[in-house]
Design an enzyme around this catalytic site. Structure first.
Site: not given
Ligand SMILES: [Mg+2]
Length: 400
Positions: A9, A104-105
């Site tokens: 993350d 974002d992961e």
């Molecule tokens: Mg994040």
DNA sequence: TCTGGGGTCCTAGGACCC
DNA sequence: TCTGGGGTCCTAGGACCC
């Protein structure tokens, strides 16, 4: 499904990218999101901004009130996507099995990677160093025998965190967490927990699956029963394809003017239809969403026998749905339009499409590429200039 | 303080069919 | 004639996540 799984993350992603691109912002509170003074919310903010109590999804006006000296920036999605791609490429150097679950992961299946990268701790350290050295960003990593627990683990020591849950200790790990860490149990469910006297993970673990299903529904109960003991129901299984395409806009001021509302419908009809085309999908169901001045929200949808062939067809149905939804007086805060039943399988069907003698169809197929390049809005002359645009933004980087 | 935009999945009721 | 059940499609709304 052997693991170990890494959940990676990126820390404060949008705000961190802005700092990369504008190094003078380092050390300052940065808020990426809506225009302060306008309608909207915080998308992401830096850790310096979080110290003021600012967080994602907070109304932008409140963020402004809490920290007027913060740097307020608009979302630059294309730029974030670009960086996101480059990080994915790094992840793929560590494992061939990388699943992106949001901008974002990602999950990395690290099964069998020990020979290459050493222990999970060593591999995670290597991953973090590669990301830092090549992009200047930091990531938080969770490691576990399943994706659900890895996902929760990555959130515990942000930023730049690393949490490893040993195989066999998943249930114990979960027992040490507050219910608020239960991914998938949001505000409403937490409220129900309180009402039911379920105050800790132990309380939840003590409930039978049948009891939880009675309280939270069939799927909800099944999920909670598994989640609280760190079992994975494969909720992060890669989905084959997208199932809906939609767009919506909150107007800077509530609208009552029918022509302005029509212009918004047209713009949205074109937007979703072109995206449908680009993805090579078909859709037979159109959904209209309205939010009125008092934030009351409703939706109406309508299915037809055959897939939509032109954006004009979409626009016409959108107007019909709108007329069935709106009382003609209440100020409209938000309008949205979407396809809710994508069929990508029998999709491209280009041969069939071109066989039809439908000039507008061909016209639109040709314009598809133009739209890709220029993001031009196609509007009948009558409505040109009436489309609802947000006002121009302040130049990026200007403190407010 | 005044509440975005893009999604996913679930529930529930009614229609219709077997 | 009545009852039950299951499956599928449709619609509206809700919870949740990033
Ligand atoms: Mg994040």
């Amino acid at each position: 499904m052997n693991g170990p799984w890494f959940h990676v993350d990126i820390d404060a992603f949008f705000a961190s990218v802005e700092k990369l691109d504008h190094p003078e912002l380092n050390g300052r509170p940065v808020v990426v999101g809506a225009h302060p003074g306008g309608r909207g919310v915080v998308s992401t903010c830096s850790y310096e901004a979080r110290a003021f109590g600012i967080h994602s999804a907070m109304p932008i006006g409140e963020a402004w009130r809490r920290c007027p000296s913060a740097v307020f920036l608009p979302v630059r999605m294309e730029r974030y996507l670009e960086i996101s791609e480059s990080l994915l490429a790094i992840f793929r150097e560590l494992s061939p099995e990388v699943t992106r679950i949001s901008i974002d992961e990602a999950f990395l299946d690290m099964a069998g990677m020990e020979r290459l990268w050493g222990s999970p701790r060593e591999a995670a350290g290597r991953l973090k160093a590669m990301v830092r050295d090549r992009s200047g960003l930091t990531v938080s990593v969770g490691v576990a025998s399943n994706r659900y627990v890895a996902k929760i683990a990555s959130g515990l020591e942000k930023p730049d965190g690393l949490v490893i849950v040993e195989k066999g200790l998943e249930a114990l790990f979960m027992l040490g967490l507050p219910l608020s860490r239960l991914w998938g149990a949001g505000e409403k469910t937490q409220e129900r927990f309180r009402d039911l006297g379920i105050l800790s993970m132990d309380d939840l673990v003590a409930k039978s699956e049948a009891e939880l299903q009675r309280l939270f529904g069939q799927a909800g109960g099944r999920f909670l029963h598994a989640a609280c003991r760190g079992a994975d129901l494969s909720i992060f299984e890669a989905r084959p394809s997208s199932r809906s395409i939609s767009t919506e806009i909150t107007f800077e001021r509530d609208l009552v003017d029918r022509e302005a509302l029509d212009a918004a419908l047209l713009e949205m009809a074109c937007s979703i239809f072109f995206r449908l085309r680009r993805e090579g999908g078909r859709a037979r169901t159109l959904a209209l969403k309205l939010r009125l001045f008092d934030f009351s929200t409703s939706s109406k949808r309508q299915s037809r026998g055959e897939p939509y062939r032109t954006s004009l067809e979409v626009f016409e149905d959108a107007k019909t749905l709108f007329e069935r939804s709106w009382d003609g007086r209440s100020p409209v805060r938000l309008a949205g339009l979407g396809f809710s039943d994508l069929d990508v399988d029998g999709a491209p069907g280009q041969a069939e499409l071109f066989r039809e003698d439908d000039r507008r169809q061909r016209f639109e197929n040709a314009l598809r590429d133009i739209e890709d390049r220029a993001a031009t809005q196609l509007l009948p002359a009558r409505l040109v200039g009436r489309a609802i645009r947000k006002p121009p933004r302040r130049p990026a980087g200007e403190p407010q």
